[in-house]
Design a protein around this motif. Sequence first.
Motif, PDB file in Angstrom:
ATOM      1  N   UNK A  32      -2.904   0.495   5.519  1.00 40.52           N
ATOM      2  CA  UNK A  32      -2.000  -0.458   4.868  1.00 40.52           C
ATOM      3  C   UNK A  32      -2.676  -1.819   4.760  1.00 40.52           C
ATOM      4  N   UNK A  33      -3.332  -2.241   5.829  1.00 42.66           N
ATOM      5  CA  UNK A  33      -4.013  -3.542   5.838  1.00 42.66           C
ATOM      6  C   UNK A  33      -5.156  -3.556   4.827  1.00 42.66           C
ATOM      7  N   UNK A  34      -5.921  -2.479   4.734  1.00 48.92           N
ATOM      8  CA  UNK A  34      -7.008  -2.405   3.757  1.00 48.92           C
ATOM      9  C   UNK A  34      -6.463  -2.448   2.334  1.00 48.92           C
ATOM     10  N   UNK A  35      -5.307  -1.830   2.119  1.00 51.09           N
ATOM     11  CA  UNK A  35      -4.681  -1.850   0.803  1.00 51.09           C
ATOM     12  C   UNK A  35      -4.266  -3.271   0.434  1.00 51.09           C
ATOM     13  N   UNK A  36      -3.686  -3.983   1.375  1.00 49.28           N
ATOM     14  CA  UNK A  36      -3.272  -5.363   1.134  1.00 49.28           C
ATOM     15  C   UNK A  36      -4.490  -6.246   0.882  1.00 49.28           C
ATOM     16  N   UNK A  37      -5.524  -6.086   1.668  1.00 44.34           N
ATOM     17  CA  UNK A  37      -6.720  -6.919   1.529  1.00 44.34           C
ATOM     18  C   UNK A  37      -7.488  -6.623   0.246  1.00 44.34           C
ATOM     19  N   UNK A  38      -7.270  -5.462  -0.370  1.00 51.02           N
ATOM     20  CA  UNK A  38      -8.004  -5.107  -1.579  1.00 51.02           C
ATOM     21  C   UNK A  38      -7.474  -5.830  -2.814  1.00 51.02           C
ATOM     22  N   UNK A  39      -6.265  -6.400  -2.729  1.00 52.16           N
ATOM     23  CA  UNK A  39      -5.679  -7.113  -3.858  1.00 52.16           C
ATOM     24  C   UNK A  39      -5.926  -8.611  -3.657  1.00 52.16           C
TER      25      UNK A  39
END
Length: 59
Positions: A14-21
């Motif tokens: 979830x954190x990687x998904x948020x950081x990718x945007x």
Amino acid sequence: MQDADELTCLLRAWREDIDSVPFPTFAELLIPAQKKRSAPGVVASASVQVTKTTGWRDR
């Protein structure tokens, strides 16, 4: 223990998904002009009558 590892894995994904945007940035803030709401033929005016003042420097 397996539940904790699974939760950690989900949180990491979830954190990687948020950081990718990328977070949006604004180069310039544009504020539109305020519309005037006066009625035709009506002049809006404000007057204040000051009868007695005491300045803060006079004390």
